[in-house]
Design a protein around this motif. Structure first.
Motif: not given
Length: 224
Positions: A156, A159-160, A162-164, A166-167, A170, A217
């Motif tokens: 988990e 995933k968190q 990875e999302n952070e 990505t955000n 952007n 990333k």
């Protein structure tokens, strides 16, 4: 000393004409652009007072007395700025616009002498305040995120992160230079630290290679 005495005499003189319950201020401008006595004082599109005596000083600037109506005296604070504009309520005349760069602040004392501004500098100051507020909010959000990350299972947490990332990628692609520099300086190193913390957790089970996509990333973000 002579300069201070002249300002004191001016403030005392014009203060005599201040309406009971109102507030008298003196604003020092380098230029007045045709501003005249009895011109309006504008705050949030409302006429809240008028210009009183205008005096040209030996230093080449102008002392402009403002008489603020009683109902709006609390709007004049340490965060209030004054600049000269075309009067939106009286075509063809000039007015003094009063605006706040942020809420709160200590009220200006009656007969206070303050420096005048130009509209562009007020806009920049307000944008800077907004920017600082947004950055503080972003830092608070990240602190909460970092604490929550420590309590999550490894999958988990991955995933968190990875999302952070990505955000964040952007956000930096869409943001201006100042925001990017702040993220690079204050947020990214801390996010990288959380990535290393997760890597140590995965190393215990020989799974540290699973983080390579996130590390890639991270490197892309650093190069923006």
């Amino acid at each position: 000393m002579f300069k201070k005495i002249m300002i004191l005499i001016f403030v005392t003189f014009v203060g005599i004409g201040c309406q009971p319950g109102g507030k008298q201020l003196v604003v020092k401008f380098d230029h007045i652009y045709g501003l005249t006595s009895d011109a309006g004082v504008i705050f949030e599109k409302n006429r809240i007072g008028k210009v009183g005596e205008i005096t040209y000083t030996n230093d080449g600037n102008f002392l402009v007395a403002l008489k603020i109506d009683k109902a709006f005296t609390n709007a004049a604070t340490e965060y209030t700025r004054f600049f000269i504009v075309s009067d939106p309520l009286d075509n063809g005349r000039k007015a003094v616009e009063m605006t706040q760069t942020q809420k709160g602040g200590a009220p200006l004392k009656n007969n206070a002498v303050v420096e005048g501004s130009v509209k562009t500098s007020v806009i920049v100051e307000r944008m800077q305040k907004d920017f600082e507020g947004e950055m503080k909010d972003l830092t608070r959000q990240f602190n909460t995120f970092a604490e929550q990350l420590k309590k999550l299972p490894e999958s988990e947490a991955y995933k968190q992160l990875e999302n952070e990332l990505t955000n964040l990628y952007n956000e930096m692609k869409q943001s201006g230079k100042a925001v990017r520099e702040m993220i690079q300086k204050d947020i990214l190193p801390r996010l990288e630290q959380e990535l290393q913390n997760l890597k140590k957790r995965l190393q215990k089970n020989g799974k540290e290679d699973e983080l390579k996509p996130l590390e890639t990333k991270m490197e892309k973000i650093k190069k923006i």
